[in-house]
Enzyme design. Structure first.
Site: not given
Ligand SMILES: Nc1ncnc2c1ncn2[C@@H]1O[C@H](COP(=O)(O)OP(=O)(O)O)[C@@H](O)[C@H]1O
Length: 194
Positions: A13, A88, A127, A133, A144
């Site tokens: 994404k 989410r 990654r 990360r 996740r």
């Molecule tokens: N919309 C959201 N609601 C709840 N937690 C979030 C949200 N966006 C990000 N996070 C937190 O940030 C972390 C990393 O998210 P993100 O950068 O979108 O990574 P990815 O899509 O690779 O999992 C998530 O695992 C969560 O802990």
């Protein structure tokens, strides 16, 4: 135009969002990037979310909704937002609809990147080696993926019911996937229905 890039963690994404920023001048609103920036800055918010993020859990709806709210005007000024990693949960999706509605705007399209689980596991391993990360380690990644399946996947029928869901193949070369995204964004015909 406001769009959501949808898919499990590591579906690509963020990569596709950055392409759209470059090609269309839209603004990427990534709650993950915002939260990582909060952690990097050592802010109180960052301290509060660090452990949850590192272990792969979701931070509270209220926190991410506030972050989006703060950034909506900037996206509106640029002519559109690409939501990446938000919403989410169904509560986040409802809050987003209300926030946009209050500004006379709406989500136009939800683009789902369809990827296979083995492909994701390979991507995340690469990654983790390249970017380090914390939440890309195998244990956190499992959490996740489980959070995605339990809390985020239910948004698919939510957006399908609104006639906004478009599905594309998210496997393959970045350029090929970008072309598929562009094709969907240029389309007028109706979306996937469930
Ligand atoms: N919309 C959201 N609601 C709840 N937690 C979030 C949200 N966006 C990000 N996070 C937190 O940030 C972390 C990393 O998210 P993100 O950068 O979108 O990574 P990815 O899509 O690779 O999992 C998530 O695992 C969560 O802990």
């Amino acid at each position: 135009m406001n769009i959501i890039l949808f898919g499990p963690p590591a579906a690509g994404k963020g990569t596709q969002a950055k392409r759209l920023v470059a090609t269309r001048g839209m603004v990427q609103l990534s709650t993950g990037d915002m939260l990582r920036a909060a952690i990097a800055s050592g802010s109180e918010l960052g301290t509060r979310v660090k452990t949850i993020m590192d272990t792969g859990g979701l931070v509270s709806d209220a926190i991410v909704i506030d972050l989006i709210k703060e950034n909506l005007p900037r996206a509106e000024a640029a002519g559109g937002a690409i939501f990446d990693g938000f919403p989410r949960t169904v509560a986040q999706a409802e809050a987003l609809d209300a926030m946009l509605g209050g500004r006379g705007a709406r989500i136009d399209k939800v683009v789902r990147l369809k990827v296979d689980e083995q492909g994701l596991i390979e991507r995340i391993a690469t990654r983790f080696q390249q970017e380090g990360r914390a939440d890309d380690n195998p244990e956190s990644y499992k959490v996740r993926l489980a959070a995605y399946n339990a809390q985020t996947a239910p948004l698919l029928p939510y957006y399908a019911a609104q006639g906004k869901l478009y599905e594309i193949d998210g496997m393959g070369a970045v350029d090929d996937i970008a072309a598929r995204v562009e094709e969907v964004l240029g389309k007028n015909e109706s979306a996937t229905t469930v």
